[in-house]
Design a protein around this motif. Sequence first.
Motif, mmCIF file in Angstrom:
data_model
loop_
_atom_site.group_PDB
_atom_site.id
_atom_site.type_symbol
_atom_site.label_atom_id
_atom_site.label_comp_id
_atom_site.label_asym_id
_atom_site.label_seq_id
_atom_site.Cartn_x
_atom_site.Cartn_y
_atom_site.Cartn_z
ATOM 1 N N SER A 189 0.829 -1.135 -0.118
ATOM 2 C CA SER A 189 -0.171 0.159 -0.057
ATOM 3 C C SER A 189 0.825 1.437 -0.032
ATOM 4 O O SER A 189 0.645 2.186 -0.731
ATOM 5 N N ALA A 190 1.818 1.151 0.979
ATOM 6 C CA ALA A 190 2.747 2.366 0.987
ATOM 7 C C ALA A 190 3.487 2.597 -0.368
ATOM 8 O O ALA A 190 3.749 3.653 -0.757
ATOM 9 N N TRP A 229 -3.058 3.765 0.630
ATOM 10 C CA TRP A 229 -2.458 4.316 1.784
ATOM 11 C C TRP A 229 -3.040 5.194 2.679
ATOM 12 O O TRP A 229 -2.941 5.399 3.887
ATOM 13 N N GLN A 230 -4.037 5.957 2.154
ATOM 14 C CA GLN A 230 -4.753 7.069 2.717
ATOM 15 C C GLN A 230 -5.717 6.609 3.796
ATOM 16 O O GLN A 230 -5.736 7.180 5.014
ATOM 17 N N ASN A 231 -5.854 5.261 3.769
ATOM 18 C CA ASN A 231 -6.626 4.565 4.647
ATOM 19 C C ASN A 231 -6.185 3.680 5.892
ATOM 20 O O ASN A 231 -6.770 3.624 6.770
ATOM 21 N N ILE A 232 -4.721 3.720 5.606
ATOM 22 C CA ILE A 232 -4.021 3.141 6.809
ATOM 23 C C ILE A 232 -3.026 3.953 7.338
ATOM 24 O O ILE A 232 -2.132 3.574 8.242
ATOM 25 N N VAL A 233 -2.732 5.233 6.715
ATOM 26 C CA VAL A 233 -1.455 5.826 7.069
ATOM 27 C C VAL A 233 -1.511 6.211 8.624
ATOM 28 O O VAL A 233 -0.265 6.418 9.204
ATOM 29 N N GLN A 234 -2.825 6.459 9.044
ATOM 30 C CA GLN A 234 -2.884 6.863 10.539
ATOM 31 C C GLN A 234 -2.304 5.624 11.673
ATOM 32 O O GLN A 234 -2.023 5.795 12.686
ATOM 33 N N ASN A 235 -1.987 4.355 10.810
ATOM 34 C CA ASN A 235 -1.524 3.365 11.826
ATOM 35 C C ASN A 235 0.098 3.366 11.944
ATOM 36 O O ASN A 235 0.880 2.884 12.708
#
Length: 239
Positions: A189-190, A229-235
Amino acid sequence: MAKYNATDVFNLLKQQLNNNNQGEISFKLSNFNITVQQNNVVGNILEEWLDKWMTKNNIDHIYNHSQSSPDFWLSSTTTNDDWLEIKSFTGSPNFDIGNFMSYISDAMDKPWKLQSNYLLIEYKMDMGTGVITINNVWLKKVWEISCPSAKWAVKVQYKKNVIYNLRPATWYSPNTDYDTFKSLEDFLSALDYVIKIYPSTAAMGLTWKLKVETAYNAYYKKTLSIPLWQNIVQNYPKK
């Protein structure tokens, strides 16, 4: 030759190193022998040693003498699976995981590359005596040695507006700015995000994720679903 997987090789190697984790590199020319005291040859020598050590232990493998991936295949009958990459370092991890352009290209048509095992060797060389001490060895997947960075969703070598190589996290240290990725999907994703925003690969980014998923799913007969990536970047916040 016996069939060993990467974990088998890793466990056997740890047993070997527990018995004696020191060595030295010597060079003999015209009946004059020296102990090498420069560490820029250690990585290549360690690979050669591993090749001979696996042969001695009757481990089925092929040593890849070219500059392409992988360093070893843990099978003499197929080059699609059982990829083993060797990365050695002293001090902190300063090696390249792989060339950025080559890696993202291979991911689309060589899905098994994404499941490569990385044998990581930390050593120290006494510059006075030339004695090499193996401090630690790890066996990891690519997402377990990769992380975001302040500029990019994946840590890379970036110079003069050009991305050259994927670079490693300091995976064994708690004192890092970013955690390593939690899964293959998060790593991809990244990587997908970097491909989309990096000008040299932006066009590829339109279809890269779908091509990787399709190739992986067809080869492994299991679903790989890469999130945005926008959906998991907070992790993966900066610590």
